[in-house]
Design a protein around this motif. Structure first.
Motif, mmCIF file in Angstrom:
data_model
loop_
_atom_site.group_PDB
_atom_site.id
_atom_site.type_symbol
_atom_site.label_atom_id
_atom_site.label_comp_id
_atom_site.label_asym_id
_atom_site.label_seq_id
_atom_site.Cartn_x
_atom_site.Cartn_y
_atom_site.Cartn_z
ATOM 1 N N ARG A 222 93.499 61.252 11.502
ATOM 2 C CA ARG A 222 94.871 60.631 11.354
ATOM 3 C C ARG A 222 94.595 59.874 9.802
ATOM 4 N NH1 ARG A 222 96.204 63.470 14.472
ATOM 5 N NH2 ARG A 222 97.644 63.653 16.280
ATOM 6 N N ASP A 223 95.409 60.070 9.183
ATOM 7 C CA ASP A 223 95.195 59.583 7.920
ATOM 8 C C ASP A 223 95.102 57.864 7.887
ATOM 9 O OD1 ASP A 223 95.156 61.843 6.532
ATOM 10 O OD2 ASP A 223 97.070 61.724 5.990
ATOM 11 N N PHE A 224 96.102 57.384 8.798
ATOM 12 C CA PHE A 224 96.228 55.795 8.827
ATOM 13 C C PHE A 224 94.767 55.040 9.321
ATOM 14 C CE2 PHE A 224 98.020 57.229 12.696
ATOM 15 C CZ PHE A 224 97.594 56.735 13.529
ATOM 16 N N SER A 225 94.182 55.982 10.224
ATOM 17 C CA SER A 225 92.974 55.321 10.785
ATOM 18 C C SER A 225 91.663 55.654 10.031
ATOM 19 C CB SER A 225 92.966 55.736 12.211
ATOM 20 O OG SER A 225 92.843 57.091 12.337
ATOM 21 N N ASN A 226 91.585 56.691 9.264
ATOM 22 C CA ASN A 226 90.418 56.979 8.711
ATOM 23 C C ASN A 226 90.381 56.207 7.329
ATOM 24 O OD1 ASN A 226 91.945 58.657 7.071
ATOM 25 N ND2 ASN A 226 91.261 60.534 8.195
ATOM 26 N N LYS A 227 91.043 55.428 7.126
ATOM 27 C CA LYS A 227 91.094 54.560 5.727
ATOM 28 C C LYS A 227 90.191 53.402 5.816
ATOM 29 C CE LYS A 227 95.543 56.124 4.149
ATOM 30 N NZ LYS A 227 96.650 55.901 3.785
ATOM 31 N N ILE A 228 89.622 53.108 4.667
ATOM 32 C CA ILE A 228 89.030 51.671 4.761
ATOM 33 C C ILE A 228 89.551 50.964 3.961
ATOM 34 C CG2 ILE A 228 86.540 50.578 4.173
ATOM 35 C CD1 ILE A 228 85.154 53.191 4.740
ATOM 36 N N THR A 229 89.986 49.673 4.390
ATOM 37 C CA THR A 229 90.665 48.711 3.548
ATOM 38 C C THR A 229 89.947 47.229 3.600
ATOM 39 O OG1 THR A 229 91.863 47.599 5.201
ATOM 40 C CG2 THR A 229 92.763 49.803 4.572
ATOM 41 N N ALA A 230 90.565 46.386 3.006
ATOM 42 C CA ALA A 230 89.905 45.133 2.797
ATOM 43 C C ALA A 230 89.514 44.441 4.154
ATOM 44 C CB ALA A 230 90.544 44.264 1.707
ATOM 45 N N ASP A 231 90.582 44.896 4.928
ATOM 46 C CA ASP A 231 90.555 44.320 6.516
ATOM 47 C C ASP A 231 89.811 45.172 7.446
ATOM 48 O OD1 ASP A 231 92.478 42.191 5.874
ATOM 49 O OD2 ASP A 231 93.697 43.960 5.580
ATOM 50 N N THR A 232 89.098 46.311 7.116
ATOM 51 C CA THR A 232 88.477 47.117 8.153
ATOM 52 C C THR A 232 87.107 46.459 8.622
ATOM 53 O OG1 THR A 232 89.386 49.028 7.045
ATOM 54 C CG2 THR A 232 87.620 49.520 8.766
ATOM 55 N N GLY A 233 86.897 46.430 9.787
ATOM 56 C CA GLY A 233 85.775 45.736 10.470
ATOM 57 C C GLY A 233 84.486 46.671 9.999
ATOM 58 N N SER A 234 83.429 45.855 9.701
ATOM 59 C CA SER A 234 82.018 46.581 9.613
ATOM 60 C C SER A 234 80.837 45.676 10.358
ATOM 61 C CB SER A 234 81.866 46.613 8.102
ATOM 62 O OG SER A 234 81.687 45.453 7.440
ATOM 63 N N SER A 235 79.997 46.540 10.505
ATOM 64 C CA SER A 235 78.986 45.831 11.397
ATOM 65 C C SER A 235 77.687 46.035 10.725
ATOM 66 C CB SER A 235 78.972 46.538 12.809
ATOM 67 O OG SER A 235 77.755 46.185 13.487
ATOM 68 N N PRO A 236 76.660 45.272 10.775
ATOM 69 C CA PRO A 236 75.297 45.244 10.335
ATOM 70 C C PRO A 236 74.563 46.334 11.240
ATOM 71 C CG PRO A 236 75.225 43.472 11.413
ATOM 72 C CD PRO A 236 76.789 43.961 11.480
ATOM 73 N N ASN A 237 74.966 46.601 12.252
ATOM 74 C CA ASN A 237 74.435 47.734 13.188
ATOM 75 C C ASN A 237 74.711 48.945 12.271
ATOM 76 O OD1 ASN A 237 73.207 46.546 15.910
ATOM 77 N ND2 ASN A 237 75.104 45.669 15.421
ATOM 78 N N ALA A 238 73.758 49.646 11.741
ATOM 79 C CA ALA A 238 74.298 50.617 10.961
ATOM 80 C C ALA A 238 73.499 52.045 10.913
ATOM 81 C CB ALA A 238 74.365 50.100 9.237
ATOM 82 N N TRP A 239 73.799 53.023 9.968
ATOM 83 C CA TRP A 239 72.771 54.033 9.826
ATOM 84 C C TRP A 239 73.035 54.225 8.411
ATOM 85 C CZ3 TRP A 239 69.017 56.517 12.604
ATOM 86 C CH2 TRP A 239 68.657 57.786 12.131
ATOM 87 N N PRO A 240 71.755 54.246 7.398
ATOM 88 C CA PRO A 240 70.567 53.851 7.696
ATOM 89 C C PRO A 240 70.452 52.288 8.441
ATOM 90 C CG PRO A 240 70.573 54.769 5.578
ATOM 91 C CD PRO A 240 71.860 54.708 6.016
ATOM 92 N N GLY A 241 69.454 52.096 9.242
ATOM 93 C CA GLY A 241 69.613 50.688 9.855
ATOM 94 C C GLY A 241 68.926 49.790 9.025
ATOM 95 N N ASN A 242 69.539 48.422 9.680
ATOM 96 C CA ASN A 242 68.905 47.077 9.110
ATOM 97 C C ASN A 242 68.216 46.496 10.005
ATOM 98 O OD1 ASN A 242 70.845 47.561 6.737
ATOM 99 N ND2 ASN A 242 72.445 47.130 8.296
ATOM 100 N N TYR A 243 67.316 45.449 9.743
ATOM 101 C CA TYR A 243 66.483 44.574 10.521
ATOM 102 C C TYR A 243 66.556 43.322 9.855
ATOM 103 C CZ TYR A 243 62.689 44.966 7.240
ATOM 104 O OH TYR A 243 62.003 45.157 5.963
ATOM 105 N N VAL A 244 66.240 42.310 10.869
ATOM 106 C CA VAL A 244 66.036 40.618 10.480
ATOM 107 C C VAL A 244 64.515 40.544 10.427
ATOM 108 C CG1 VAL A 244 66.469 38.397 10.992
ATOM 109 C CG2 VAL A 244 68.141 40.089 11.533
ATOM 110 N N ASP A 245 64.226 40.195 9.181
ATOM 111 C CA ASP A 245 62.544 39.965 9.009
ATOM 112 C C ASP A 245 62.175 38.958 10.162
ATOM 113 O OD1 ASP A 245 60.067 39.048 7.879
ATOM 114 O OD2 ASP A 245 60.294 40.742 6.621
ATOM 115 N N GLY A 246 61.011 39.223 10.917
ATOM 116 C CA GLY A 246 60.557 38.277 11.854
ATOM 117 C C GLY A 246 59.814 37.009 11.024
#
Length: 852
Positions: A222-246
């Motif tokens: 669906r076009d209305f749901s596969n868009k990225i807008t200024a409000d679309t939520g994002s997460s640091p749980n990603a691919w490629p991955g991230n980490y918090v340096d110990g």
């Protein structure tokens, strides 16, 4: 101002001319019980009741194929939980009714006038999916407080689904729907067979079976749901991955070569747009069946046995699993320190969960006439069993941690060569089994007792006994080890109680044109307070074409077993936030792990509460009905409801936005790191709601072109105000997204129908008014806007080849209306609000039925 608006609305509907129901010819004197009263009377006497009666045959012509769709077409209903809610949440696939937006716990759902077991995971009301729609003859909706008639939880109203009393011969039917934009294909087959004629043979036996399969609709379709807008939520749980340096406690990316559109570089790390992955609506497969036998005993008695069973399998897909910092590795600079890994398990694909919900009911009923008294007695058992299973996309925390530590799995490797290693840490299996049961017996009698100058006094007396139980058992081998289920710290829970009630009702003709209904009910629960709830209603008809009606009632809702025994469960907050206590002035507090400075979803704990007080309510209504001609009726009913000590979960945003006020709800480890917030079920403040229900029905004079008919069913909500705390300020959510969401100012269903010989057609509109969005004032996101009104039209045509064979073809969402844009981030699906809209779009359907 609002009082004036309501007055104008009543005046307007009065000028149009609804409420008198021409359900039968005036000469028909069959005695029936209509929802809203326990007293049997002739059909023509029932036309004053404020009850909406919906024939399922007419609803099917609009392309409505599930009970959830039927309920959502009712203007007074404002449901917030349907099948789409299963995406990203443990709901068992349940769908619920919410008359006047008060909440599903205040709407009593009945099958043939009797209760069903509450859905075992929601636990406060019956699942609409459990009702076998193919054998439902009609739906009776009472928009009035009915605690004195049906029980303490009928504060918002009653939906009574009436099954067919008898079926003769073989009936075969089916339908197919094909959305224009892909996904969501729907197939339905049903068959019934019955023999015996109650009138001639003194018996009837029938059975029916119904099969439904509806495919999922993915966000990518669906076009209305596969868009990225200024409000679309994002997460640091990603691919490629991230980490918090110990060591440095700072966020770092394993690879800044992000993969748009799913992950993009934000503040130096890849962030994942998780709403691009999941299903907008889940895959649903359902099989329902009913067997019913009815036997006449002499001239005045009837014995019936009914068994119903519905199995619904809901398969939901969510974004690939986020590790959420629960997997760690040794820091490259200082191996004594651990890096927290924030990886999304894209190689394993979407998380897929299956919920299998089975509802059964066995009911024996005896009714008839003894010494002038109509009687009805029954005994039955109903149960709902829900099993939830992880089918793919989940990982074992222990196996993944061991694989990372041992070097068998590099979660930052993007080459695709370690797919076997990813699969080796996967986990599947059943996570929990929840069961809700109700055993019940009831009996009631009614008759016209004695004559007054204005007419006969009708009375009803009755009693009811119930035993309820609820249990939730977890497969801890799975829940303790599987990542990202929200069930790692859950414990088994179970409870039961008994209840009994006695009730009475009287219909008193005070004058020739004035009737009073007096009712009272005493309910006793084994685990909370008892309650006596009265109701008084009147019907005043100064002229055959004009009627006034009104009611006043008290209500009482005991905490449900689910409110008391809901298992403690960790789940993600719907809101992303920075933990200011662990990150003052934008820098991590010494000793903390540094994650407090990242805006992200975090854990919260929800659970039951054994110290809840019951809710109490008051309801008032005043209405007018006019019938200037037999073919034109209209009604307006003004109503008001107050609920005290509401039982609910405090909206999480209040806890998160007021950390000092709710400091006792924050749980932290010894270093000050956020663990979770406590958001258990509790008694909050009051709810005050008011509005007006409007109805109109007009049958135009018959012409050579055929017969045309128009009906309008609308609800105007003037006020929905609530206190989050006892004695706190009231928040009005009408037309505004606040806390958990909006309440719609206006909703209506408009139906235009036409009949001419073997042909008929229906054009219908479902309309919801717009509202202020969740983040309407957040100009930094470009979000300063209103959510637009949502209007969909359905059209269909039917041709009856003969009395045996009919075909219907139509289009749902004729104008291909997309859900209006919303910046809400409370649910997994984004760019719209899936609770109030349908992502299918334009869909073509074909339906056929053959009777032998």
């Amino acid at each position: 101002m609002r009082v004036k608006t309501l007055a104008q609305a009543i005046a307007a509907i009065g000028l149009m001319g609804s409420g008198f129901a021409h359900a039968a010819d005036d000469n028909q004197l069959e005695r029936v019980t209509i929802t809203g009263s326990n007293i049997k009377r002739s059909i023509k006497q029932e036309k004053a009741l404020p009850v909406t009666i919906l024939k399922t045959e007419d609803l099917a012509k609009q392309g409505l194929t599930t009970v959830e769709q039927v309920v959502n077409s009712i203007a007074a209903n404002q449901s917030t939980q349907g099948a789409s809610y299963a995406v990203g949440a443990s709901t068992g696939g349940g769908s619920f009714a919410s008359l006047r937006g008060l909440g599903n716990q205040y709407t009593l759902v009945l099958l043939d006038g009797r209760r069903m077991a509450n859905q075992a995971i929601d636990g406060t009301s019956a699942d609409l999916n459990a009702i076998p729609l193919s054998v439902i003859d009609r739906v009776e909706v009472l928009l009035d407080g009915a605690s004195a008639i049906y029980g303490t939880d009928a504060i918002g109203g009653v939906m009574n689904f009436i099954t067919k009393k008898s079926v003769k011969g073989l009936n075969i039917g089916g339908s197919f729907a094909n959305p224009q934009h892909g996904g969501g294909d729907e197939k339905r087959l049903n068959a019934s067979y019955g023999f015996g004629d109650l009138g001639l043979d003194g018996f009837n036996v029938y059975g029916a079976i119904d099969y439904l399969k509806r495919d999922a609709v993915m966000a990518s379709q669906r076009d209305f749901s596969n868009k990225i807008t200024a409000d679309t939520g994002s997460s640091p749980n990603a691919w490629p991955g991230n980490y918090v340096d110990g060591v440095t406690k700072t966020w770092k990316s394993s690879n800044t070569a992000c993969r748009p559109p799913y992950s993009q570089l934000v503040d130096g790390i890849c962030k994942e747009y998780y709403s691009l992955y999941p299903a907008l609506s889940p895959e649903v497969e359902q099989v329902s069946g009913i067997v019913r036998g009815t036997k006449r005993l002499g001239d005045n008695h009837e014995l019936s046995l009914q068994y119903t069973r519905t199995e619904t399998i809901t398969t939901s897909q969510n974004a690939p699993l986020p590790t959420g910092g629960e997997i760690t590795r040794a820091n490259a600079v200082d191996p004594t320190k651990r890096d927290l890994l924030y990886v999304r398990t894209v190689p394993l694909g979407n998380r897929e969960t299956e919920a299998n919900s089975v509802t059964q009911r066995l009911q024996v009923n005896l009714e008839g006439l003894v010494a002038g008294w109509d009687y009805r007695a029954g005994i039955g058992r109903s149960e709902n069993l829900v099993k939830e299973t992880l089918t793919s996309g989940y990982v074992s925390k222990s196996r993944m941690q061991a694989a990372v530590d041992g070097g068998a799995l590099d979660p930052f490797d993007l080459s695709g060569n370690n797919l076997a290693a990813w699969r080796a840490v996967g986990i599947t299996g059943q996570t929990k089994e929840a069961k809700s049961t109700i055993d019940m017996a009831d009996a009631k009698i009614s008759r016209e007792l004695f004559q007054l100058p204005a007419g006969m006094v009708g009375v009803a007396l009755g009693a009811e006994v119930r035993r309820e139980s609820l249990s939730t058992v977890y497969n801890k081998a799975i829940t303790r080890d599987a990542l990202s289920t929200g069930q790692s710290k859950t414990e088994d829970s179970m409870g039961s109680r008994s209840a009994y009630a006695v009730f009475g009702e009287a219909d008193i003709p005070v004058l020739k044109n004035l009737d009073l209904q007096l009712a009272t009910r005493y309910d006793h629960y084994s685990d909370t307070e008892s309650s006596l709830n009265p109701k008084v209603a009147f019907k005043f008809q100064p002229d055959p074409k004009v009627m006034f009606r009104g009611s006043a009632s008290k209500g009482f809702r005991a905490p449900s077993l689910y409110d008391i025994y809901r298992p403690n469960q960790l789940q993600l907050t719907g809101t992303k936030f920075v933990d200011a206590a662990a990150c003052p002035s934008g820098s991590p507090l010494p000793g903390t792990d540094g994650t407090g400075c990242s805006k992200m979803q975090r854990d919260k704990r929800v659970g039951g509460n054994k110290n809840l007080s019951p809710e109490k309510s008051s309801s008032l209504s005043l209405g007018m009905v006019i019938e200037p001609t037999k073919d034109f009726t209209a009604s307006a009913d003004l109503w008001w409801t107050m609920i005290k000590d509401q039982i609910n979960i405090l909206d999480e945003t209040l806890i998160l936005n007021n950390p000092a006020k709710y400091a006792d709800r924050y749980v932290r480890d010894a270093n000050g790191n956020y663990q979770y917030i406590i958001d258990d079920i509790s008694n909050l403040g009051n709810i005050s709601a008011s509005g007006v229900d409007l109805r109109m029905s007009w049958t135009l004079p018959k012409t050579s072109l055929g017969t045309f008919m128009a009906t309008l069913d609308g609800t105007y909500l003037a006020k929905y105000a609530y206190q989050n705390e006892k004695g706190g300020d009231y928040t009005n959510s009408v037309g505004r997204y606040v806390d958990a969401g909006p309440n719609f100012r206006w909703q209506h269903n408009l139906t235009l129908s036409w009949m001419r010989g073997a042909w008929s057609a229906i054009l219908s509109q479902n309309y919801k008014s717009g509202y202020t969005d969740q983040n309407a004032s957040d100009n930094s996101k470009g979000s300063n806007h209103m959510v637009k009104p949502y209007s969909t039209w359905n059209v269909s045509g039917t041709y009856a080849f003969n009395k045996q064979f009919t075909v219907t073809a139509g289009i749902k969402n004729l104008f291909d209306q997309e859900p209006p844009y919303s910046n809400q981030q409370r649910l997994t699906q984004q760019n719209y609000d899936p609770r109030f809209t349908d992502p299918i779009g334009r869909s073509f359907f074909l339906k056929g039925a053959y009777k032998m």
